[in-house]
Design a protein around this motif. Structure first.
Motif, PDB file in Angstrom:
ATOM      1  N   GLY A 233       0.494  -1.335  -0.124  1.00  0.00           N
ATOM      2  CA  GLY A 233      -0.286   0.176   0.032  1.00  0.00           C
ATOM      3  C   GLY A 233       0.810   1.379  -0.111  1.00  0.00           C
ATOM      4  O   GLY A 233       0.578   2.214  -0.321  1.00  0.00           O
ATOM      5  N   ILE A 234       1.713   1.276   0.940  1.00  0.00           N
ATOM      6  CA  ILE A 234       3.201   2.477   0.662  1.00  0.00           C
ATOM      7  C   ILE A 234       3.474   2.556  -0.477  1.00  0.00           C
ATOM      8  O   ILE A 234       3.142   4.062  -0.963  1.00  0.00           O
ATOM      9  N   LYS A 235       3.804   1.612  -1.454  1.00  0.00           N
ATOM     10  CA  LYS A 235       4.912   1.921  -2.158  1.00  0.00           C
ATOM     11  C   LYS A 235       3.592   2.471  -3.235  1.00  0.00           C
ATOM     12  O   LYS A 235       3.954   3.293  -4.502  1.00  0.00           O
ATOM     13  N   THR A 236       2.195   1.284  -3.117  1.00  0.00           N
ATOM     14  CA  THR A 236       1.151   2.169  -4.201  1.00  0.00           C
ATOM     15  C   THR A 236       1.204   3.753  -4.479  1.00  0.00           C
ATOM     16  O   THR A 236       0.573   4.255  -5.368  1.00  0.00           O
ATOM     17  N   VAL A 237       1.127   4.642  -3.306  1.00  0.00           N
ATOM     18  CA  VAL A 237       0.574   5.257  -2.573  1.00  0.00           C
ATOM     19  C   VAL A 237       1.595   6.667  -2.676  1.00  0.00           C
ATOM     20  O   VAL A 237       1.463   7.319  -3.663  1.00  0.00           O
ATOM     21  N   ALA A 238       3.063   6.440  -2.530  1.00  0.00           N
ATOM     22  CA  ALA A 238       4.431   7.080  -2.443  1.00  0.00           C
ATOM     23  C   ALA A 238       4.577   6.970  -4.388  1.00  0.00           C
ATOM     24  O   ALA A 238       5.215   7.904  -4.375  1.00  0.00           O
ATOM     25  N   VAL A 239       5.205   5.872  -4.447  1.00  0.00           N
ATOM     26  CA  VAL A 239       5.479   5.685  -6.045  1.00  0.00           C
ATOM     27  C   VAL A 239       4.453   5.321  -6.764  1.00  0.00           C
ATOM     28  O   VAL A 239       4.960   4.254  -7.248  1.00  0.00           O
ATOM     29  N   PRO A 240       3.649   5.706  -7.462  1.00  0.00           N
ATOM     30  CA  PRO A 240       1.993   5.163  -8.409  1.00  0.00           C
ATOM     31  C   PRO A 240       2.687   5.026  -9.177  1.00  0.00           C
ATOM     32  O   PRO A 240       3.955   5.404 -10.347  1.00  0.00           O
ATOM     33  N   LEU A 241       2.454   3.907 -10.157  1.00  0.00           N
ATOM     34  CA  LEU A 241       2.671   3.295 -11.524  1.00  0.00           C
ATOM     35  C   LEU A 241       1.718   4.086 -12.519  1.00  0.00           C
ATOM     36  O   LEU A 241       1.285   4.868 -11.705  1.00  0.00           O
ATOM     37  N   GLU A 242       2.603   4.319 -13.646  1.00  0.00           N
ATOM     38  CA  GLU A 242       2.081   4.924 -14.581  1.00  0.00           C
ATOM     39  C   GLU A 242       0.329   4.990 -15.275  1.00  0.00           C
ATOM     40  O   GLU A 242      -0.255   5.691 -15.215  1.00  0.00           O
ATOM     41  N   GLN A 243      -0.364   3.644 -14.791  1.00  0.00           N
ATOM     42  CA  GLN A 243      -1.403   3.151 -14.878  1.00  0.00           C
ATOM     43  C   GLN A 243      -2.300   3.700 -14.009  1.00  0.00           C
ATOM     44  O   GLN A 243      -3.492   3.349 -14.051  1.00  0.00           O
ATOM     45  N   GLU A 244      -1.814   3.954 -12.248  1.00  0.00           N
ATOM     46  CA  GLU A 244      -1.985   3.900 -11.362  1.00  0.00           C
ATOM     47  C   GLU A 244      -2.614   5.100 -11.512  1.00  0.00           C
ATOM     48  O   GLU A 244      -1.533   6.252 -11.640  1.00  0.00           O
ATOM     49  N   THR A 245      -4.345   5.817 -11.264  1.00  0.00           N
ATOM     50  CA  THR A 245      -4.997   7.237 -11.066  1.00  0.00           C
ATOM     51  C   THR A 245      -4.576   7.258  -9.716  1.00  0.00           C
ATOM     52  O   THR A 245      -4.510   6.573  -8.565  1.00  0.00           O
ATOM     53  N   ARG A 246      -5.247   8.778  -9.751  1.00  0.00           N
ATOM     54  CA  ARG A 246      -5.761   9.149  -8.236  1.00  0.00           C
ATOM     55  C   ARG A 246      -6.433   8.852  -7.334  1.00  0.00           C
ATOM     56  O   ARG A 246      -6.487   8.176  -6.271  1.00  0.00           O
ATOM     57  N   GLU A 247      -7.864   7.470  -8.200  1.00  0.00           N
ATOM     58  CA  GLU A 247      -8.444   6.613  -7.028  1.00  0.00           C
ATOM     59  C   GLU A 247      -7.669   5.640  -6.543  1.00  0.00           C
ATOM     60  O   GLU A 247      -8.044   4.927  -5.753  1.00  0.00           O
ATOM     61  N   ASP A 248      -7.266   4.714  -7.503  1.00  0.00           N
ATOM     62  CA  ASP A 248      -6.014   3.797  -6.742  1.00  0.00           C
ATOM     63  C   ASP A 248      -4.905   4.704  -6.013  1.00  0.00           C
ATOM     64  O   ASP A 248      -4.894   3.243  -4.594  1.00  0.00           O
ATOM     65  N   GLN A 249      -4.851   5.274  -5.722  1.00  0.00           N
ATOM     66  CA  GLN A 249      -4.058   5.513  -4.335  1.00  0.00           C
ATOM     67  C   GLN A 249      -4.851   6.560  -3.344  1.00  0.00           C
ATOM     68  O   GLN A 249      -4.554   5.731  -2.086  1.00  0.00           O
ATOM     69  N   VAL A 250      -5.928   6.377  -3.255  1.00  0.00           N
ATOM     70  CA  VAL A 250      -6.970   6.744  -1.991  1.00  0.00           C
ATOM     71  C   VAL A 250      -7.466   5.515  -2.098  1.00  0.00           C
ATOM     72  O   VAL A 250      -7.940   5.085  -0.883  1.00  0.00           O
ATOM     73  N   GLU A 251      -7.379   4.831  -2.949  1.00  0.00           N
ATOM     74  CA  GLU A 251      -8.316   3.086  -2.682  1.00  0.00           C
ATOM     75  C   GLU A 251      -7.206   2.632  -1.666  1.00  0.00           C
ATOM     76  O   GLU A 251      -6.860   2.252  -0.588  1.00  0.00           O
TER      77      GLU A 251
END
Length: 145
Positions: free
Chosen positions: A74-92
């Motif tokens: 989860g921290i990796k998704t929030v801190a270093v999102p991949l190109e295909q990950e959106t802000r909604e993915d970070q919020v989730e």
């Protein structure tokens, strides 16, 4: 959740993710010391260790599993999102992180409660043994008279 709280959370986890390696090593060292302490307590295997320490180890391991399978990704998704990950993915990911952290806090609270219960049971047992020994001594004194 407001945009400000989301931005604050993203900033917090990004800072944590980019912290010096010593911070992560310290956190993992504390986890390792906790596990070693439980293993050392289990060395003296009795009923108390079986019920209280065994349960504490199980709950502590569950907390470690939550950390490794929920918090770190989860921290990796929030801190270093991949190109295909959106802000909604970070919020989730933030919501999942919050749930995971809450469960870890509950697990660690349960460990503390189990260890406190073990100490309470030990003291209660010692008190009962002392009372029984005192009664036996009184009975022996009466028999000798």
């Amino acid at each position: 959740m407001t945009d400000k709280t989301i931005d604050d959370a993203i900033q917090f986890y990004t800072t944590f993710y980019n912290a010096p390696r010593a911070v992560l090593n310290l956190l993992h060292g504390v986890i390792a010391i906790g596990m070693l302490a439980f293993v050392a307590k289990l060395h003296k295997w009795d009923e108390s260790a079986m019920f209280f320490d065994g349960s504490s180890v199980g709950v502590f391991v569950f907390a470690i599993m939550l950390y490794t399978t929920v918090v770190i990704p989860g921290i990796k998704t929030v801190a270093v999102p991949l190109e295909q990950e959106t802000r909604e993915d970070q919020v989730e990911a933030l919501r999942v992180l919050a749930a995971g952290n809450t469960l870890i806090v509950v697990c660690l609270g349960l460990v503390l409660a189990l260890q406190g219960g073990q100490e309470w049971a030990r003291r209660k047992e010692e008190k009962m043994r002392a009372e029984i020994e005192a009664e036996e001594r009184k009975g022996e004194v009466k028999k000798t008279k």
